[in-house]
Write an enzyme that holds these catalytic residues in place. Structure first.
Site, PDB file in Angstrom:
ATOM      1  N   HIS A  76      31.040  18.094   6.076  1.00 39.57           N
ATOM      2  CA  HIS A  76      31.604  17.556   4.897  1.00 39.57           C
ATOM      3  C   HIS A  76      32.667  18.528   4.573  1.00 39.57           C
ATOM      4  CE1 HIS A  76      31.585  16.550   0.592  1.00 39.57           C
ATOM      5  NE2 HIS A  76      30.652  15.814   0.832  1.00 39.57           N
ATOM      6  N   GLU A  94      33.541  11.940   6.353  1.00 37.98           N
ATOM      7  CA  GLU A  94      32.039  12.144   6.643  1.00 37.98           C
ATOM      8  C   GLU A  94      31.761  11.371   7.962  1.00 37.98           C
ATOM      9  OE1 GLU A  94      29.250  12.793   3.797  1.00 37.98           O
ATOM     10  OE2 GLU A  94      30.582  12.730   2.388  1.00 37.98           O
TER      11      GLU A  94
END
Length: 389
Positions: free
Chosen positions: A197, A351
């Site tokens: 992330h 992501e």
């Protein structure tokens, strides 16, 4: 080809000599005074912290003969535990990344309830309020260009069944950052979805014309479809086309993230009251080793990153929740004389992952329940950097 000036950060000028991995029974050297471990290779330097196995700094060259720290993070490792926003900066969420509808799932007829930490307790985000990115991982191997973190996640933590052992290995080679994540279910069947992330601003917030990423150009050449979601960003089960020329079309040709900023079209699938992008784009068939699934570049800094991965989806989030109250967390970023805060659109998260909430959409046929008999789940991605003049 990247270029470096004499004024560039000195550690970026050094090439990396090969170093042997420390034996497992050796003491890993301690981090620096800021609690960070720094890796180096030609044209790239990166620092990491044990909290969330997170990347905190990533330095590459820009077209102005300077170096730019292009990921968001904090100056000191202790800030990650104190951060009231907890935006998962550069971390490895888990054990199931992204969202789980109704904070529940069923395995072999047994329903499990897990920690409901988002939208007033209606769903689970990134493994719950004590997910993997809220914990200090253990450094188990270290060289001058590679680091491995490990984490043991116990049966019942956040409501998830079974013990899981996870590792995160980061390696630098010339102009490239490699990520390998693994997870091993030790005792029971359990959901697993791995991701990284990382928040990006390829200008390091130093562009004098804008501290935002709306001029960053994004290309998702294999993402002609996306997962439809409801107002809480939970998948509806629909797979939607990214029509040519639409707001969500990044496949037909590259375009600036903010190209449609003033358009009335937003689509029903970026959440209630949404502003721009928070979408899981599907990744179609491609040569995983040689074809990138995402390319991001900044016209101001000239920094470009190409993302290669074996994952089947790619979440794009354009930092809509940033509102100018959260500080830029490092002295390596920002512009003198301008408030050191993150504005809406000041960053973009990319992501790589599997199809989100696949455990509650079995019709998709995604393999997201892993037991001891299934062996090791792996995630691979690499980020190749260059400078566009």
């Amino acid at each position: 080809m990247m270029r470096f000036s004499k004024t560039s950060i000195p550690i970026l000028l050094a090439t990396t000599a090969s170093a042997a991995v420390l034996p497992w029974n050796s003491t890993i050297p301690p981090p620096d005074a800021n609690g960070k471990y720094t890796l180096r290779s030609t044209g790239i330097v990166a620092s990491f912290v044990p909290y969330g196995a997170a990347i905190s700094n990533l330095f590459v060259a820009d077209k102005h003969n300077s170096t730019r720290d292009v990921v968001l993070g904090w100056e000191n490792a202790t800030f990650y535990t104190e951060d009231p926003w907890h935006d998962h900066y550069g971390s490895v969420p888990g054990r199931y990344g992204n969202r789980i509808a109704n904070a529940s799932f069923t395995i072999d007829g047994v329903e499990y309830k897990v920690d409901a930490n988002e939208h007033n307790g209606t769903n689970t985000l990134h493994g719950g309020s004590n997910g993997w990115d809220y914990r200090n991982w253990t450094v188990t191997a270290l060289t001058d260009s590679s680091i491995t973190f490990s984490l043991f996640d116990a049966d019942g933590e956040m409501g998830f069944p079974g013990d899981v052992l996870a590792t995160s290995t980061y390696t630098l080679t010339p102009y490239t950052w490699h990520i390998t994540l693994t997870a091993l279910s030790l005792t029971k069947k359990t959901p697993l979805l791995l991701t990284s992330h990382v928040y990006w601003n390829l200008d390091g917030f130093a562009n004098p014309d804008s501290e935002k990423v709306y001029d960053h150009e994004l290309h998702l050449p294999f993402s002609g479809m996306r997962i439809g979601v409801d107002d809480n960003l939970i998948p509806t089960g629909e797979l939607l086309p990214n029509k040519n020329g639409s707001v969500t079309d990044f496949w037909s040709q590259p375009k600036a993230i903010g190209k449609h900023l003033n358009d009335t079209e937003r689509g029903p699938d970026c959440g209630a009251g949404c502003s721009f992008y928070d979408n899981a784009f599907l990744v179609g068939p491609h040569d995983k080793e040689n074809q990138y699934v995402a390319r991001l570049n900044s016209p101001w800094s000239g920094v470009e990153v190409k993302v290669f991965t074996d994952q089947a989806a790619f979440q794009i989030y354009s930092c809509a929740a940033s509102n100018g109250t959260k500080p830029i967390g490092k002295s390596t970023q920002g512009l003198s004389g301008r408030p050191a805060v993150i504005q809406e659109g000041g960053c973009v998260v990319m992501e790589a992952e599997d199809w989100i909430d696949g455990i509650n959409n079995p019709e998709w046929g995604r393999k997201q329940i892993w037991g001891p008999e299934d062996g090791l789940l792996t995630f691979n991605a690499r980020y190749e950097f260059s400078t566009v003049y």
